[in-house]
Design a protein around this motif. Structure first.
Motif, mmCIF file in Angstrom:
data_model
loop_
_atom_site.group_PDB
_atom_site.id
_atom_site.type_symbol
_atom_site.label_atom_id
_atom_site.label_comp_id
_atom_site.label_asym_id
_atom_site.label_seq_id
_atom_site.Cartn_x
_atom_site.Cartn_y
_atom_site.Cartn_z
ATOM 1 N N ASP A 1 0.846 -1.192 0.000
ATOM 2 C CA ASP A 1 0.000 0.000 0.000
ATOM 3 C C ASP A 1 0.886 1.247 0.000
ATOM 4 O O ASP A 1 1.401 1.644 1.048
ATOM 5 N N GLU B 1 1.861 5.340 -0.317
ATOM 6 C CA GLU B 1 1.271 6.621 0.063
ATOM 7 C C GLU B 1 2.280 7.724 -0.227
ATOM 8 O O GLU B 1 3.472 7.568 0.048
ATOM 9 N N ASP C 1 3.605 0.747 2.733
ATOM 10 C CA ASP C 1 3.224 -0.207 3.778
ATOM 11 C C ASP C 1 3.261 -1.612 3.181
ATOM 12 O O ASP C 1 2.378 -1.997 2.417
ATOM 13 N N CYS C 2 4.304 -2.372 3.525
ATOM 14 C CA CYS C 2 4.409 -3.777 3.100
ATOM 15 C C CYS C 2 3.811 -4.613 4.227
ATOM 16 O O CYS C 2 4.495 -4.911 5.206
ATOM 17 N N ARG C 3 2.559 -4.985 4.090
ATOM 18 C CA ARG C 3 1.817 -5.540 5.226
ATOM 19 C C ARG C 3 1.999 -7.050 5.354
ATOM 20 O O ARG C 3 1.501 -7.816 4.526
ATOM 21 N N HIS D 1 2.241 -3.767 10.071
ATOM 22 C CA HIS D 1 2.669 -2.812 9.057
ATOM 23 C C HIS D 1 4.194 -2.730 9.038
ATOM 24 O O HIS D 1 4.816 -2.494 10.072
ATOM 25 N N ARG D 2 4.778 -2.938 7.870
ATOM 26 C CA ARG D 2 6.227 -2.797 7.708
ATOM 27 C C ARG D 2 6.453 -1.623 6.761
ATOM 28 O O ARG D 2 6.184 -1.719 5.556
ATOM 29 N N ILE D 3 6.943 -0.511 7.283
ATOM 30 C CA ILE D 3 6.975 0.744 6.542
ATOM 31 C C ILE D 3 8.343 0.957 5.891
ATOM 32 O O ILE D 3 9.385 0.865 6.550
ATOM 33 N N ARG E 1 13.932 0.793 5.008
ATOM 34 C CA ARG E 1 12.917 0.279 5.933
ATOM 35 C C ARG E 1 13.038 1.050 7.239
ATOM 36 O O ARG E 1 14.105 1.125 7.848
ATOM 37 N N ASP F 1 6.568 -4.022 13.587
ATOM 38 C CA ASP F 1 5.418 -4.294 12.716
ATOM 39 C C ASP F 1 4.101 -4.011 13.426
ATOM 40 O O ASP F 1 3.094 -3.719 12.786
ATOM 41 N N PRO G 1 -0.181 3.604 10.151
ATOM 42 C CA PRO G 1 1.219 3.605 9.718
ATOM 43 C C PRO G 1 1.682 4.866 9.006
ATOM 44 O O PRO G 1 2.857 5.213 9.067
ATOM 45 N N TYR G 2 0.779 5.595 8.295
ATOM 46 C CA TYR G 2 1.208 6.756 7.519
ATOM 47 C C TYR G 2 1.094 8.026 8.360
ATOM 48 O O TYR G 2 0.266 8.876 8.100
#
Length: 300
Positions: free
Chosen positions: A189, A191, A209-211, A217-219, A231, A236, A241-242
C-alpha cells in the motif's frame, strides 16, 4: 440514505481553488463527479460544474460501471491539475479499471499504449495507485506473467510495486519495479505525503506499507530520484502507519515496548528516525544501497 437530496455534499478533494464531490441521488444512481469553487460551495443553491456522469457513460458505452464512492475513486493530478485519475468498477466488485480524465475536454485521455499520453489500466484488478506527481504513478496491480501465481499474494492482492512514468513506459507492465513482497504477506500500500511550509518550501515523501498481515505494518520509505528504499526502524505492531507530519513521524504502539504502554502515541523527528534506520540497514546489508538489495531488507 445515499440518494437523499438534502444530504450535505461531501468534499473529497480541495485542489487549485476547486472542491470536488461525488454525488448520488435518485437521478444519478451510479454517481456524478462534479466540482465548484469553495466560495460557491457555501451558497444555498450551489452551482456545480459537471465532470463525469457514470450513468450517462454507461448508457452511451454499454458498460456497467458502478459509481458508488467506494468504487469510483478520483485524484486530481497536480501541480497543474489539468487532469485526474479515475477508477471505476465493472459491475461493482472489488476490481477496477483506471482512467485519466481530462478536465478541458471532459473525456478520458487516450492511453499511452494506444498512441496517446494518458494513464490507463484496462485489466480489471484489485489495484492500489497513488500519484507522486502528475507524470509519475506508483502502481500495485496483479501481473499475470510475473510468476505462476499471477504476481499476487496468498490474499490475492498484488505483491509487486511499479513506478510508472508518463512518456517513459507505455504501460504499467513495463514500468520500473520498486519492490516485491513475499507471497505470504498481505498487500503493498503506497502513500505519497506532501507538506507545504509557510515559506513556500515543499516536502514530498513516499511511504510504502508492506503488510505482513492485516494488523501488522512494515513501513519503507522510497526515494524515486535515486530508487533507494529504507525500511523504517519501527516494529510491525503499529497502528495508523502513515503518520508523517511535516518534519515529524508519529507512531501508535499496538503493544507495550520501549518503556511505553500499549496504545501510546509517540513522536520523533523523521530525519532522526531515518538516520537510525539507515545505520541499521547498512549494518545488516554491509553498506549495500541498491534498490534490489534493499528490497530484501524491506521484506525479510
Amino acid at each position: 440514505m445515499l440518494t437523499r437530496k438534502d444530504k450535505i455534499p461531501y468534499i473529497g478533494h480541495e485542489e487549485c481553488g476547486y472542491v470536488y464531490n461525488f454525488w448520488q441521488d435518485e437521478k444519478n444512481t451510479r454517481g456524478l463527479w462534479r466540482r465548484t469553487t469553495l466560495a460557491e460551495y457555501g451558497q444555498e443553491n450551489t452551482k456545480w460544474e459537471q465532470l463525469f456522469d457514470v450513468d450517462a457513460y454507461n448508457a452511451k458505452e454499454g458498460s456497467n460501471y458502478a459509481g458508488d464512492s467506494a468504487w469510483c475513486w478520483q485524484a486530481p493530478l497536480g501541480p497543474d491539475y489539468k487532469s485526474a485519475l479515475l477508477t471505476l468498477s465493472p459491475g461493482g466488485n472489488d476490481k477496477t479499471h483506471l482512467f485519466e480524465f481530462d478536465f478541458a475536454t471532459k473525456r478520458f485521455k487516450t492511453p499511452m499504449d494506444q498512441g496517446g499520453d494518458g494513464f490507463s489500466i484496462r485489466d480489471a484488478a484489485k489495484m492500489r495507485i497513488v500519484a507522486y506527481d502528475q507524470d509519475t504513478l506508483y502502481v500495485s496491480t496483479p501481473l499475470p506473467e510475473h510468476d505462476e501465481w499471477g504476481g499476487v499474494t496468498e490474499s490475492t492482492y498484488a505483491r509487486v510495486l511499479k513506478l510508472w512514468r508518463r512518456g517513459v513506459q507505455r504501460d504499467y507492465k513495463s514500468a520500473e519495479t520498486v519492490l516485491e513482497i513475499p507471497r505470504c504477506f498481505m498487500w503493498i500500500d503506497p502513500e505519497v505525503d506532501v507538506w507545504k511550509y509557510a515559506n513556500g518550501a515543499e516536502t514530498r515523501r513516499v511511504l510504502i506499507d508492506c503488510r505482513p498481515s492485516f494488523y501488522k505494518h512494515r513501513i519503507v520509505l522510497h526515494d524515486p530520484s535515486a530508487n533507494e528504499l529504507t525500511r523504517l526502524a519501527l516494529p510491525d505492531e503499529i497502528d495508523t502507519p502513515y503518520m508523517s507530519y511535516f518534519d515529524y513521524y508519529l507512531v501508535t504502539l499496538r503493544d507495550a515496548r520501549w518503556g511505553f504502554p500499549a496504545d501510546s502515541l509517540l513522536v520523533c523527528y523523521l530525519d532522526d528516525l531515518l538516520e537510525v534506520s539507515r545505520r541499521l540497514q547498512a549494518a545488516k546489508l554491509g553498506a549495500a544501497t541498491t534498490a534490489a538489495t534493499t528490497t530484501a531488507a524491506a521484506t525479510t
